[in-house]
Design a protein around this motif. Structure first.
Motif, PDB file in Angstrom:
ATOM      1  N   ARG A 184      -3.490   3.229   4.252  1.00  0.00           N
ATOM      2  CA  ARG A 184      -4.380   4.303   4.823  1.00  0.00           C
ATOM      3  C   ARG A 184      -5.571   4.918   4.266  1.00  0.00           C
ATOM      4  NH1 ARG A 184       0.995   8.150   4.876  1.00  0.00           N
ATOM      5  NH2 ARG A 184       1.287   7.095   3.189  1.00  0.00           N
ATOM      6  N   GLY A 185      -5.850   4.531   2.944  1.00  0.00           N
ATOM      7  CA  GLY A 185      -6.997   5.231   2.207  1.00  0.00           C
ATOM      8  C   GLY A 185      -8.037   4.164   2.344  1.00  0.00           C
ATOM      9  N   GLU A 186      -8.996   4.452   3.262  1.00  0.00           N
ATOM     10  CA  GLU A 186     -10.182   3.410   3.414  1.00  0.00           C
ATOM     11  C   GLU A 186     -10.950   3.346   2.448  1.00  0.00           C
ATOM     12  OE1 GLU A 186     -13.678   2.267   6.386  1.00  0.00           O
ATOM     13  OE2 GLU A 186     -12.639   4.199   6.814  1.00  0.00           O
ATOM     14  N   LYS A 187     -11.213   4.279   1.545  1.00  0.00           N
ATOM     15  CA  LYS A 187     -12.116   4.081   0.316  1.00  0.00           C
ATOM     16  C   LYS A 187     -11.418   3.436  -0.850  1.00  0.00           C
ATOM     17  CE  LYS A 187     -14.136   7.130  -3.300  1.00  0.00           C
ATOM     18  NZ  LYS A 187     -14.126   8.668  -3.826  1.00  0.00           N
ATOM     19  N   HIS A 188     -10.130   3.563  -0.997  1.00  0.00           N
ATOM     20  CA  HIS A 188      -9.602   2.819  -1.904  1.00  0.00           C
ATOM     21  C   HIS A 188      -9.314   1.410  -1.431  1.00  0.00           C
ATOM     22  CE1 HIS A 188      -8.218   5.994  -4.514  1.00  0.00           C
ATOM     23  NE2 HIS A 188      -7.838   6.669  -3.711  1.00  0.00           N
ATOM     24  N   LEU A 189      -9.258   1.054  -0.131  1.00  0.00           N
ATOM     25  CA  LEU A 189      -9.336  -0.396   0.379  1.00  0.00           C
ATOM     26  C   LEU A 189     -10.488  -0.921   0.013  1.00  0.00           C
ATOM     27  CD1 LEU A 189      -7.528  -0.116   3.720  1.00  0.00           C
ATOM     28  CD2 LEU A 189      -6.781  -1.553   1.858  1.00  0.00           C
ATOM     29  N   GLU A 190     -11.560  -0.093   0.075  1.00  0.00           N
ATOM     30  CA  GLU A 190     -13.032  -0.787  -0.031  1.00  0.00           C
ATOM     31  C   GLU A 190     -13.184  -1.353  -1.520  1.00  0.00           C
ATOM     32  OE1 GLU A 190     -14.993  -1.847   2.087  1.00  0.00           O
ATOM     33  OE2 GLU A 190     -14.364  -1.073   3.948  1.00  0.00           O
ATOM     34  N   VAL A 191     -12.652  -0.491  -2.336  1.00  0.00           N
ATOM     35  CA  VAL A 191     -12.642  -0.523  -3.991  1.00  0.00           C
ATOM     36  C   VAL A 191     -11.912  -1.887  -4.223  1.00  0.00           C
ATOM     37  CG1 VAL A 191     -12.138   0.157  -6.070  1.00  0.00           C
ATOM     38  CG2 VAL A 191     -13.177   1.670  -4.490  1.00  0.00           C
ATOM     39  N   ALA A 192     -10.736  -1.877  -3.580  1.00  0.00           N
ATOM     40  CA  ALA A 192      -9.821  -3.160  -3.881  1.00  0.00           C
ATOM     41  C   ALA A 192     -10.426  -4.311  -3.382  1.00  0.00           C
ATOM     42  CB  ALA A 192      -8.533  -2.975  -3.012  1.00  0.00           C
ATOM     43  N   ALA A 193     -11.036  -4.255  -2.184  1.00  0.00           N
ATOM     44  CA  ALA A 193     -11.708  -5.655  -1.584  1.00  0.00           C
ATOM     45  C   ALA A 193     -12.957  -5.959  -2.290  1.00  0.00           C
ATOM     46  CB  ALA A 193     -11.999  -5.269  -0.090  1.00  0.00           C
ATOM     47  N   ALA A 194     -13.690  -5.061  -2.887  1.00  0.00           N
ATOM     48  CA  ALA A 194     -14.888  -5.407  -3.677  1.00  0.00           C
ATOM     49  C   ALA A 194     -14.325  -6.078  -4.883  1.00  0.00           C
ATOM     50  CB  ALA A 194     -15.710  -4.075  -4.037  1.00  0.00           C
ATOM     51  N   SER A 195     -13.300  -5.476  -5.495  1.00  0.00           N
ATOM     52  CA  SER A 195     -12.759  -6.194  -6.814  1.00  0.00           C
ATOM     53  C   SER A 195     -12.240  -7.718  -6.768  1.00  0.00           C
ATOM     54  CB  SER A 195     -11.419  -5.287  -7.339  1.00  0.00           C
ATOM     55  OG  SER A 195     -11.151  -5.960  -8.413  1.00  0.00           O
ATOM     56  N   ILE A 196     -11.465  -7.650  -5.400  1.00  0.00           N
ATOM     57  CA  ILE A 196     -10.858  -9.107  -5.167  1.00  0.00           C
ATOM     58  C   ILE A 196     -12.321 -10.025  -4.882  1.00  0.00           C
ATOM     59  CG2 ILE A 196      -9.724 -10.456  -3.390  1.00  0.00           C
ATOM     60  CD1 ILE A 196      -7.907  -7.836  -2.806  1.00  0.00           C
ATOM     61  N   LYS A 197     -13.057  -9.775  -4.171  1.00  0.00           N
ATOM     62  CA  LYS A 197     -14.438 -10.557  -3.900  1.00  0.00           C
ATOM     63  C   LYS A 197     -14.831 -10.830  -5.082  1.00  0.00           C
ATOM     64  CE  LYS A 197     -15.085  -8.720   0.582  1.00  0.00           C
ATOM     65  NZ  LYS A 197     -16.108  -7.973   1.722  1.00  0.00           N
ATOM     66  N   GLN A 198     -15.089  -9.884  -5.895  1.00  0.00           N
ATOM     67  CA  GLN A 198     -15.858 -10.177  -7.366  1.00  0.00           C
ATOM     68  C   GLN A 198     -15.200 -11.257  -8.380  1.00  0.00           C
ATOM     69  OE1 GLN A 198     -16.439  -6.574  -9.789  1.00  0.00           O
ATOM     70  NE2 GLN A 198     -17.757  -7.776 -11.188  1.00  0.00           N
TER      71      GLN A 198
END
Length: 260
Positions: A39-53
């Motif tokens: 539900r939380g887009e902000k937390h999702l974006e942080v998670a996605a950035a971490s996975i990509k990195q």
């Protein structure tokens, strides 16, 4: 061991943090294209950035409320639009809601079932046709050890999680003919945001390792589990290494459960 996951596509619900995030990360490390939702887009974006990195993987972020059928459909449709297929679904979205029977309102019963049971049902409903097109797939339902042996003051969570186990077994019988495997993991005491807050509040002078051992004295392995340990089992079940495993529920609880 080669898990034969390279190029597969996985949808992981409740993936902004905790077990969901760690599972998405582990799958990405194995070469899986991951779709993460919460539900939380902000937390999702942080998670996605971490996975990509950490992996260089292509990650699709889809903010969604799994309690809403249309959101479940949107997650699956956007995954297919982006990657062309779905091979893995990890139904992880859920919260802890534990009370005595007389404390649970009708609204709380409904909300818990909508999230933990019907959320998994609706995501699978829209994912299964694409798995059939792909020639098979794997669904992993994340439940809890208390689903097998519910203690007092565990409602409504223990009931909705037990329903998830029944769902897992029934789906495995129906979908096996399409080479779609359905399994569950039953989570015990695993490191989470809630447990970390309790640690910092109750014992800020202790290291995590010492706190884990102190709290985990009643657990045969003597400690709280790590999220990565849960993610590793989920990744195995999603992989071809578990190609003849279906309709089962694996405890990830350090041996603390009272049932197999």
């Amino acid at each position: 061991m080669d898990l034969h996951l390279q190029g597969k596509v996985a949808v992981v619900t409740g993936a902004s943090k905790g077990i969901g995030f760690c599972t998405a990360l582990q799958l990405a490390k194995e070469g899986v294209h991951v779709v993460i939702c919460a539900r939380g887009e902000k937390h999702l974006e942080v998670a996605a950035a971490s996975i990509k990195q950490l992996t260089g993987a292509d990650v699709l972020v889809v903010p969604a409320d799994i309690m809403k059928e249309q959101d479940c459909r949107d997650v699956i449709e956007k995954a297919v639009a982006k990657f062309g297929r779905i091979d893995i679904l990890v139904n992880n979205a859920g919260t802890s809601s534990a009370h005595s029977f007389e404390q649970v309102t009708t609204e709380l019963w409904q909300a818990d079932l909508d999230l933990k049971l019907f959320g998994a049902v609706q995501c699978a409903k829209y994912a299964v046709p694409y798995m059939k097109q792909a020639g098979g797939g794997s669904i992993v339902n994340v439940t809890a050890v208390l689903a097998k042996t519910p203690p007092a003051n565990s409602l409504p969570t223990s009931v909705s999680r037990a329903a998830g186990l029944a769902l897992t077994k029934a789906m495995s019988k129906d979908l096996g003919q399409y080479n779609i495997r359905v399994n569950a993991v039953c989570i015990g005491l695993i490191r989470s945001d809630q447990i970390e807050k309790r640690w910092k509040s109750q014992a800020p002078d202790l290291s995590w390792e010492d706190y884990s051992k102190e709290v985990g004295q009643s657990i045969p392995l003597g400690r709280i589990g790590d999220t990565e340990e849960a993610a590793n089992v989920i990744t195995f079940l999603a992989s071809e290494a578990a190609s003849y495993v279906s309709g089962t529920a694996i405890n990830i609880d350090g041996g603390s459960g009272e049932a197999l």
